[in-house]
Design a protein around this motif. Structure first.
Motif, mmCIF file in Angstrom:
data_model
loop_
_atom_site.group_PDB
_atom_site.id
_atom_site.type_symbol
_atom_site.label_atom_id
_atom_site.label_comp_id
_atom_site.label_asym_id
_atom_site.label_seq_id
_atom_site.Cartn_x
_atom_site.Cartn_y
_atom_site.Cartn_z
ATOM 1 N N GLN A 234 -63.526 -38.065 75.778
ATOM 2 C CA GLN A 234 -64.404 -38.609 76.812
ATOM 3 C C GLN A 234 -64.932 -39.992 76.439
ATOM 4 O O GLN A 234 -64.996 -40.900 77.289
ATOM 5 N N ASN A 279 -61.140 -37.454 84.639
ATOM 6 C CA ASN A 279 -61.418 -36.023 84.536
ATOM 7 C C ASN A 279 -60.734 -35.229 85.643
ATOM 8 O O ASN A 279 -60.301 -34.094 85.424
ATOM 9 N N LEU A 361 -65.226 -32.510 85.273
ATOM 10 C CA LEU A 361 -65.644 -32.472 83.871
ATOM 11 C C LEU A 361 -66.012 -31.052 83.451
ATOM 12 O O LEU A 361 -65.632 -30.586 82.364
#
Length: 397
Positions: A234, A279, A361
């Motif tokens: 991330q 994502n 996410l």
């Protein structure tokens, strides 16, 4: 090695599969999607607002409702409400017949006009179609009112020459259609397509980045915990989002030259666009590995039609319309239209795009937590220390 043996290798088989798959997916998605133009033009909603107290306004409103090829025609809105809906692209066209239309037409002192308002900050098909419709309407109304005015002139046939000239001019200017364009987009297709190009640049880069970073995540299993590796993925995506967005806006300002006041807003939008798309596309890659790209490709292709640049939601077939509701690309494109050319806030679209990113996410966290197996983590420091002691012992011996 024979050619037939080479064709049986994984690389050759994958290449053949992707060649056939991409051809089928692209044509199978694009051709049906674009077939809605102009077939679904009648799905576009418009509004006819008649404020005229005379007979002409009511007659024209009835004629338009009867002859225009639109299934949804609003007539109960005020002009203010209709223009507000037009700003938000909930309407494709607003026809406004003013209060004094009949009086002006009967007096002949000034040209009587009807306002046709079109919003350019939206799907290109809508604005071009509405312009064509308005042109046809104005031609018919101009001929109709010139004919009616001419009948009045014939009744006063024996008139002096100077008065006859005035009456002839009255025939020509009996009606003038007033076409109003709001949120005008500068000339050039690079301006019309900028919202899509910015969004596509982020989406495509994020999709490829998802494949590469998830591969790096899988290759690094055992060297760190799942939680730490996922965090690294991330953080890397955020870093790429910032850097790639600076380059994207650099080219945008070099070619399209938008307002400098918009830079921070556009930069933040593009960074968010990349992170959300990363994502969104990483879900399938985390779930099934590199094969997830096979699923991501048709989803990308559908979104290129469902993002609202060329075809508005009202014209889309159901699969494309459904995709537009869960598509980060749709909300990104609409937010860019609002920021660059519109007069409404992009915030609602930004929040919806962020919500899709948050949901994606969360899905990725759940996949990593419950689908991926936990592997023992190598203690690198202890290993190096042990190897060092062993080497020291060997040398001493």
């Amino acid at each position: 090695m024979k050619f037939t043996q080479f064709l049986k290798t994984k690389g050759a088989i994958a290449t053949i599969f992707m060649g056939v798959f991409y051809a089928v997916a692209m044509l199978g998605i694009f051709l049906p999607g674009y077939s809605s133009i102009p077939g679904n033009v009648d799905q576009l909603p418009i509004a006819i607002i008649n404020e005229d107290a005379g007979d002409y306004g009511a007659t024209i409103a009835d004629q338009l409702k009867e002859n225009l090829p639109f299934k949804e025609i609003e007539t109960e809105l005020t002009n203010k409400q209709a223009l507000n809906d037009l700003e938000h692209n909930d309407l494709a066209l607003v026809v406004h017949i003013p209060k004094n239309f009949s009086d002006d037409l009967q007096k002949g002192e000034v040209s009587s006009s009807i306002d046709f308002t079109i919003n350019e900050a939206g799907a290109t098909t809508v604005s071009s179609t509405m312009n064509s419709v308005v042109t046809q309407i104005n031609s018919q109304l101009s001929a109709q009112f010139s004919e009616q005015t001419a009948k009045g002139v014939i009744m006063n046939f024996n008139v002096p020459e100077d008065q006859a000239e005035q009456l002839a001019n009255k025939i020509e200017t009996a009606y003038v259609g007033n076409v109003i364009t709001i949120n005008e987009v500068p000339d050039g297709m690079h301006h019309n397509m900028l919202p899509m190009f910015l969004t596509m640049a982020g989406y495509t880069g994020a999709m490829i980045g998802a494949m590469q970073l998830v591969s790096a995540y899988r290759a690094s299993r055992g060297k760190a915990s799942k939680k730490r590796l996922f965090t690294y993925v991330q953080l890397t995506a955020i870093l790429v989002a910032v850097v790639s967005s600076l380059f994207a806006l650099g080219i945008t300002y070099l070619i399209n030259k938008p307002s400098g006041d918009l830079f921070l807003e556009l930069f933040g939008h593009q960074v968010l666009n990349y992170i959300v798309c990363f994502n969104f596309t990483a879900v399938f890659v985390f779930l099934v590995g590199e094969a997830g790209m096979v699923l991501n490709l048709p989803i990308l292709l559908i979104q290129t039609l469902a993002n609202g640049v060329t075809v508005t939601r009202d014209m889309m077939y159901l699969p494309y319309e459904w995709m537009s509701h869960i598509s980060p690309m749709y909300y990104s494109v609409q937010a860019y239209f609002a920021s660059l050319y519109g007069s409404i806030s992009p915030a609602p679209f930004i929040w919806l795009m962020a919500a899709i990113g948050a949901a994606a996410l969360l899905l990725n966290i759940l996949i990593v937590a419950f689908v991926h197996k936990t592997e023992p983590v190598e203690n690198t420091e202890d290993t190096l220390e042990t190897e060092g002691l062993k080497n020291t012992t060997e040398v001493t011996a």
